[in-house]
Design a protein around this motif. Structure first.
Motif, PDB file in Angstrom:
ATOM      1  N   ARG A 185       0.844  -1.194   0.000  1.00 26.67           N
ATOM      2  CA  ARG A 185       0.000   0.000   0.000  1.00 26.67           C
ATOM      3  C   ARG A 185       0.881   1.246   0.000  1.00 26.67           C
TER       4      ARG A 185
ATOM      5  N   GLU B 249      -2.430   6.504   0.971  1.00 23.74           N
ATOM      6  CA  GLU B 249      -3.748   5.886   0.814  1.00 23.74           C
ATOM      7  C   GLU B 249      -3.732   4.505   1.453  1.00 23.74           C
TER       8      GLU B 249
ATOM      9  N   GLU C 245      -5.844   2.759   2.916  1.00 23.30           N
ATOM     10  CA  GLU C 245      -7.036   1.927   2.759  1.00 23.30           C
ATOM     11  C   GLU C 245      -7.033   1.165   1.427  1.00 23.30           C
ATOM     12  N   THR C 246      -6.182   1.576   0.488  1.00 23.98           N
ATOM     13  CA  THR C 246      -6.065   0.890  -0.790  1.00 23.98           C
ATOM     14  C   THR C 246      -4.897  -0.079  -0.708  1.00 23.98           C
TER      15      THR C 246
END
Length: 98
Positions: free
Chosen positions: A55, A59, A61-62
């Motif tokens: 990741r 970001e 969360e991605t």
């Protein structure tokens, strides 16, 4: 007996589905030595079976997930220079594709 193309595709889809079904909420994320927690960086987490999650710190969360074979192929390619970016003329060295 060798796998058919359809069997390979089905196996890879199964592996991907299993990988993305894993709960990775407790994994330990690592980044390159010398990077500070406030800096933009790529973070990697080891997953079961030799798989890897990756990741961006910008970001978190991605998350991308790779099987052991995919990760090995990527690392070997990177070591061989397959992903080296060529500097564009007159832009101070930024990648040509940017």
């Amino acid at each position: 007996m060798a796998e058919t193309e359809a069997e390979i595709k089905a196996r890879k889809e199964r592996e991907r589905d299993e990988l993305y079904a894993l709960d990775i909420s407790g994994v330990r994320w690592e980044s390159a030595p010398g990077t500070e927690s406030h800096e933009e960086r790529v973070e990697i987490a080891q997953l079961p079976g030799g798989a890897v999650a990756m990741r961006s710190s910008l970001e978190p969360e991605t998350v991308l997930r790779y099987t052991e074979a995919e990760w090995r192929a990527f690392v070997l390619g990177a070591r061989d220079g397959e992903f080296d970016l060529e500097p564009a003329r007159g832009d101070g060295g930024a990648a040509a594709s940017e």
